[in-house]
Scaffold this active site. Structure first.
Site, short mmCIF file in Angstrom:
data_model
loop_
_atom_site.label_atom_id
_atom_site.label_comp_id
_atom_site.label_asym_id
_atom_site.label_seq_id
_atom_site.Cartn_x
_atom_site.Cartn_y
_atom_site.Cartn_z
CB CYS A 47 -4.27 7.34 8.84
SG CYS A 47 -3.12 8.48 8.05
N GLY A 67 -0.14 2.92 11.42
CA GLY A 67 0.66 4.14 11.27
C GLY A 67 1.61 4.30 12.43
N GLY A 76 -7.38 8.05 4.69
CA GLY A 76 -7.77 7.97 3.29
C GLY A 76 -7.00 8.99 2.49
CB CYS A 125 -9.67 -1.09 0.89
SG CYS A 125 -7.97 -1.64 0.73
CB CYS A 128 -3.35 2.14 -3.40
SG CYS A 128 -4.76 2.72 -2.44
CB CYS A 141 -11.55 -0.72 -4.14
SG CYS A 141 -10.11 -0.09 -5.04
CB CYS A 184 -3.50 -2.27 -5.66
SG CYS A 184 -4.45 -3.15 -4.42
FE1 SF4 Z 1 -7.33 -0.99 -1.33
FE2 SF4 Z 1 -5.91 -1.60 -3.51
FE3 SF4 Z 1 -8.22 -0.24 -3.73
FE4 SF4 Z 1 -6.09 0.91 -2.64
S1 SF4 Z 1 -6.30 0.21 -4.77
S2 SF4 Z 1 -8.21 0.99 -1.88
S3 SF4 Z 1 -5.13 -0.81 -1.56
S4 SF4 Z 1 -7.95 -2.37 -3.00
#
Ligand code: SF4
Ligand code: 5GP
Ligand code: MG
Length: 475
Positions: free
Chosen positions: A9, A35, A110, A248, A394, A445, A448
């Site tokens: 989003c 989006g 989110g 992310c 994710c 993060c 994925c």
């Molecule tokens: Fe981003 Fe991948 Fe973490 Fe999801 S899992 S927040 S796509 S880095």
């Protein structure tokens, strides 16, 4: 059932501008890539909230008449994307509700990971839900809170949710922005240049929205920060215990617009650097480099610059592909991809081609692209991917398919190579992905790619060991 992990989003909010709804509309226009399913704007004229929400693209939903009716100097908006069946108007944001102290609207980017548990609790004590979105849980938590002030209610509600949120709230006279303590999803703060009487603030998912409306970038909304905009100006609050950040990394690789500055860096420059690193790690003897447009373009430029190979556009994209088209009864080879991309014979014939893309998800598009390149005369096709294999889904707000649909979850690189029918295939290493940060991966993060989830799940994506969450935060 809640609509899970389907919440890519965009959010935009404007406080203190005479044409707030118009500014939000333009911001949503700039963030259309985040989006395309539905959009909405809610403004406040001080007496009530005015709302317009619809399925479709920003350009089709809003016109001059609609925007003119959205009076007031505060407004928030939302673009929503969904590939699941739960794509209904009732899930279109911003949500607007009446609670004990008046109307409130909410926009969310989110995904909350404990929404299902909280929803069951709320329903048992009488809350009636109108959508299948996890976002509605926040509204009910605010409405049922015993705190007296709005800020107290928001803080209490957010202290109970886990997962990813970049949020905007709108009341009759205030706008409030909040970002979860890990900062999964981006959120930036800007201000309008004073001078023409346009003082005021804007909060948006990406800086490209600020550029269009000529707002000046100030800073990110910090992870764990709540910003309140009211008659007394802007106030900042950090009511939650600090957690290790988990911004992310995939926003850099694919999701954000390249002209945005994200986490302090320009996305285009980062993508080019990923392409350079990809060339250093995985060189190949070839005649030219060609991107899969648009997502692979900056990385392909980097790959070409580093390798010294010429960059050519062997694939041309049609930018006007809509959601639906009439498919011919007689099947055309690779139809779904062909409608979006066309391979150029003049560029590709008898050439050894390095084709660069940002990621492989299911592998089906890549397979069709490679067949198209060969049909157009390419002699060899070497695929290079500017991120590590996407091996895990994710749960924090990017729409990846389930684990079983991710080709890299069960297949090794050479098996993927065989499936997509490439002469060679290579991905960027995880270390290489952080090379532009001198290898420092803390604060991001990358679940994925690594399967290393900042908040734990079982295979269905249900939250495990929530009571251990505080302990995990300290790690
Ligand atoms: Fe981003 Fe991948 Fe973490 Fe999801 S899992 S927040 S796509 S880095
Ligand atoms: P595949 O070969 O896996 O079918 O498709 C790969 C393509 O999907 C790549 O060009 C990549 O840019 C694109 N892609 C990667 N992640 C996402 C995503 O989250 N959403 C959408 N719509 N496309 C994605
Ligand atoms: Mg792509």
């Amino acid at each position: 059932m809640l609509d899970k992990f389907r919440e890519e989003c965009a959010v935009v909010g404007v406080y203190g501008h005479p044409e707030a709804a118009n500014m939000v509309y333009l911001g949503l226009y700039a963030l259309q890539h985040r989006g395309q399913e539905s959009s909405g704007i809610v403004s406040s004229d001080g007496k009530g909230l005015i709302s317009h929400r619809q399925m479709g693209l920003v350009a089709d939903i809003f016109n001059e008449d609609v925007i003119k009716q959205m009076d007031g100097s505060i407004a928030i908006g939302h673009n929503r994307y969904s590939t699941s069946g739960q794509s209904h108007l009732k899930n279109t944001q911003p949500f607007v509700v009446e609670y004990a102290h008046g109307p409130i609207a909410i926009s969310h980017n989110g995904n909350l990971v404990n929404a299902e548990i909280l929803r069951e609790e709320l329903e048992e004590s009488g809350s009636i839900f109108q959508s299948t979105s996890d976002t509605e849980v926040i509204i009910h938590l605010i409405a049922t809170s015993r705190e007296s002030s709005l800020m107290g209610r928001i803080v209490e509600a957010l202290s109970r949710v886990r997962g990813a949120y970049s949020l905007l709230f709108l009341t009759l006279d205030r706008m409030i922005a909040a970002r979860d303590p890990r900062g999964f999803r981006p959120l930036v703060l800007g201000k309008f240049k004073t001078g023409k009487g346009h003082s005021g603030y804007v909060v948006a998912s990406e800086t490209c929205a600020l550029d269009l409306i000529e707002a000046e970038y100030m800073r990110e909304v910090e992870p764990g920060e709540i910003l309140s905009f009211g008659p007394k100006g802007m106030e900042s609050l950090k009511p939650f215990p600090p957690a290790p950040h988990a911004k992310c990394i995939f926003e850099y690789i694919y999701f954000s617009r390249p002209d945005s500055n994200l986490y302090g860096r320009n996305v285009y420059q980062v993508r080019k650097e990923l392409g350079r690193q990809l060339a250093r790690e995985n060189p190949v003897e070839a005649d030219l480099v060609t991107p899969v447009p648009d997502s692979g373009v900056p990385a392909a430029i980097g790959y070409a610059q580093e390798s010294g190979l010429p960059l050519e556009f062997g694939l041309i994209r049609n930018h006007y592909v809509g959601r639906t088209f009439i498919e011919p009864q007689q099947s055309i080879r690779h139809f779904g991809v062909k409608i979006k991309l066309n391979a150029q014979r003049e560029v590709l014939r008898r050439k050894r081609v390095v084709v660069v893309d940002d990621s492989i998800v299911r592998g089906t598009t890549s397979r069709k692209i490679i067949r198209m390149l060969r049909d157009a005369g390419a002699k060899e096709v070497h695929m290079r991917i500017s991120s590590p294999p996407t091996s895990s889904p994710c749960y924090y707000g990017i729409d990846t398919p389930t684990r079983s649909e991710l080709i890299a979850s069960a297949s090794a690189v050479d098996e993927i190579r065989r499936f997509i029918e490439a002469d060679s295939l290579a991905y960027l290493s995880r270390e290489g992905m952080y090379s532009f940060l001198d290898g420092r991966s803390d604060g991001f993060c990358d679940a994925c790619f690594s399967g290393n989830y900042p908040i734990h799940f079982d295979d269905e994506g249900h939250v495990r060991q929530l009571h251990l969450f505080e302990a995990t935060q300290q790690r």
